[in-house]
Write a protein that holds these residues in place. Structure first.
Motif, PDB file in Angstrom:
ATOM      1  N   ARG A 133       0.820  -1.217   0.000  1.00 41.86           N
ATOM      2  CA  ARG A 133       0.000   0.000   0.000  1.00 41.86           C
ATOM      3  C   ARG A 133       0.850   1.262   0.000  1.00 41.86           C
ATOM      4  N   GLU A 134       1.988   1.221   0.681  1.00 40.34           N
ATOM      5  CA  GLU A 134       2.823   2.424   0.763  1.00 40.34           C
ATOM      6  C   GLU A 134       3.488   2.770  -0.578  1.00 40.34           C
ATOM      7  N   ASP A 135       3.455   1.873  -1.544  1.00 42.30           N
ATOM      8  CA  ASP A 135       4.059   2.131  -2.862  1.00 42.30           C
ATOM      9  C   ASP A 135       3.038   2.529  -3.929  1.00 42.30           C
ATOM     10  N   LEU A 136       1.767   2.576  -3.581  1.00 36.83           N
ATOM     11  CA  LEU A 136       0.732   2.863  -4.579  1.00 36.83           C
ATOM     12  C   LEU A 136       0.932   4.216  -5.251  1.00 36.83           C
ATOM     13  N   ALA A 137       1.303   5.230  -4.500  1.00 36.36           N
ATOM     14  CA  ALA A 137       1.479   6.570  -5.082  1.00 36.36           C
ATOM     15  C   ALA A 137       2.569   6.559  -6.152  1.00 36.36           C
ATOM     16  N   LEU A 186      -3.669  -3.126  -7.568  1.00 40.66           N
ATOM     17  CA  LEU A 186      -2.510  -3.377  -6.698  1.00 40.66           C
ATOM     18  C   LEU A 186      -2.928  -3.498  -5.236  1.00 40.66           C
ATOM     19  N   SER A 187      -3.905  -2.706  -4.805  1.00 43.48           N
ATOM     20  CA  SER A 187      -4.406  -2.819  -3.425  1.00 43.48           C
ATOM     21  C   SER A 187      -4.977  -4.201  -3.162  1.00 43.48           C
ATOM     22  N   ASN A 188      -5.690  -4.746  -4.138  1.00 43.30           N
ATOM     23  CA  ASN A 188      -6.267  -6.075  -3.963  1.00 43.30           C
ATOM     24  C   ASN A 188      -5.185  -7.137  -3.831  1.00 43.30           C
ATOM     25  N   VAL A 189      -4.103  -7.014  -4.572  1.00 45.97           N
ATOM     26  CA  VAL A 189      -2.987  -7.955  -4.417  1.00 45.97           C
ATOM     27  C   VAL A 189      -2.394  -7.811  -3.018  1.00 45.97           C
ATOM     28  N   ALA A 190      -2.142  -6.576  -2.599  1.00 40.65           N
ATOM     29  CA  ALA A 190      -1.559  -6.350  -1.273  1.00 40.65           C
ATOM     30  C   ALA A 190      -2.460  -6.895  -0.166  1.00 40.65           C
ATOM     31  N   ARG A 191      -3.758  -6.768  -0.343  1.00 38.63           N
ATOM     32  CA  ARG A 191      -4.710  -7.146   0.704  1.00 38.63           C
ATOM     33  C   ARG A 191      -5.060  -8.635   0.693  1.00 38.63           C
ATOM     34  N   HIS A 192      -5.152  -9.245  -0.498  1.00 36.24           N
ATOM     35  CA  HIS A 192      -5.745 -10.577  -0.581  1.00 36.24           C
ATOM     36  C   HIS A 192      -4.816 -11.703  -1.035  1.00 36.24           C
ATOM     37  N   VAL A 193      -3.619 -11.378  -1.513  1.00 33.53           N
ATOM     38  CA  VAL A 193      -2.748 -12.407  -2.076  1.00 33.53           C
ATOM     39  C   VAL A 193      -1.600 -12.680  -1.104  1.00 33.53           C
ATOM     40  N   ARG A 207       4.098 -10.562  -4.758  1.00 41.82           N
ATOM     41  CA  ARG A 207       4.897 -10.255  -5.953  1.00 41.82           C
ATOM     42  C   ARG A 207       3.981 -10.337  -7.165  1.00 41.82           C
ATOM     43  N   CYS A 208       4.079  -9.348  -8.027  1.00 42.68           N
ATOM     44  CA  CYS A 208       3.183  -9.292  -9.175  1.00 42.68           C
ATOM     45  C   CYS A 208       3.829  -8.472 -10.288  1.00 42.68           C
ATOM     46  N   THR A 209       3.140  -8.410 -11.404  1.00 50.50           N
ATOM     47  CA  THR A 209       3.554  -7.581 -12.528  1.00 50.50           C
ATOM     48  C   THR A 209       2.425  -6.620 -12.836  1.00 50.50           C
ATOM     49  N   LEU A 210       2.777  -5.352 -12.976  1.00 48.95           N
ATOM     50  CA  LEU A 210       1.835  -4.323 -13.402  1.00 48.95           C
ATOM     51  C   LEU A 210       2.196  -3.946 -14.826  1.00 48.95           C
ATOM     52  N   HIS A 238      -0.762  -9.112 -13.012  1.00 44.05           N
ATOM     53  CA  HIS A 238      -0.573 -10.560 -12.955  1.00 44.05           C
ATOM     54  C   HIS A 238      -0.102 -10.876 -11.542  1.00 44.05           C
ATOM     55  N   ASP A 239      -0.827 -11.737 -10.822  1.00 46.55           N
ATOM     56  CA  ASP A 239      -0.386 -12.119  -9.479  1.00 46.55           C
ATOM     57  C   ASP A 239      -0.302 -13.633  -9.363  1.00 46.55           C
ATOM     58  N   ARG A 240       0.074 -14.127  -8.198  1.00 47.59           N
ATOM     59  CA  ARG A 240       0.364 -15.548  -7.995  1.00 47.59           C
ATOM     60  C   ARG A 240      -0.758 -16.301  -7.281  1.00 47.59           C
ATOM     61  N   SER A 241      -1.942 -15.737  -7.271  1.00 47.20           N
ATOM     62  CA  SER A 241      -3.074 -16.392  -6.619  1.00 47.20           C
ATOM     63  C   SER A 241      -4.070 -16.867  -7.669  1.00 47.20           C
ATOM     64  N   SER A 242      -4.626 -18.048  -7.447  1.00 42.11           N
ATOM     65  CA  SER A 242      -5.657 -18.543  -8.364  1.00 42.11           C
ATOM     66  C   SER A 242      -7.065 -18.169  -7.901  1.00 42.11           C
TER      67      SER A 242
END
Length: 140
Positions: A23-27, A58-65, A69-72, A86-90
């Protein structure tokens, strides 16, 4: 700051970042997305939806995965801008009518209402979620 090298004359059609969603990197990633939309000469209403997409996905990855690690990716496809994470959760996202007094749960629903397309698909390593915003507005 420029997103293309000095010798690059052609417009880049894709920007991609490997990152850990925090979350701190969203900006920071919103700023990069804003620079991309500026380079692509997108109108402010398109840019606002793109920035909302970057924040929400990105918030959803930070919160739920579990592994954030992901690709934007930001891509210019014709006159549309597509934001893909792209994230690592199915686990597929759930888009439901939100409870209006709830503290969370309305982000993807709102994004779907604002964008021209929102979708997701399973991949070999997890899933991808995307939002597409047309630079060609119907009232233009």
């Amino acid at each position: 700051m420029t997103l293309t090298g000095q010798e690059a004359r052609a417009q880049r059609l894709l920007f991609s970042w490997l990152l850990t969603a925090r979350r701190e990197d969203l900006a920071h990633f919103r700023r990069l997305a804003k620079l991309a939309t500026r380079e692509w000469a997108q109108p402010s209403d398109v840019t606002e939806v793109v920035l909302h997409g970057v924040t929400e996905l990105l918030s959803n990855v930070a919160r739920h995965v579990e592994d954030p690690r992901c690709t934007l990716e930001l891509a210019l496809i014709g006159r549309s801008v597509q934001v893909t994470v792209h994230d690592r959760s199915s686990a597929l996202p759930k888009i439901t009518l939100p409870g209006w007094t709830a503290e969370e749960g309305r982000g993807l629903w709102l994004l779907r209402e604002m964008a021209d397309d929102l979708g997701y698909a399973l991949t070999e390593s997890g899933k991808q979620v995307w939002v597409r915003v047309s630079g060609e507005r119907p009232d233009a």
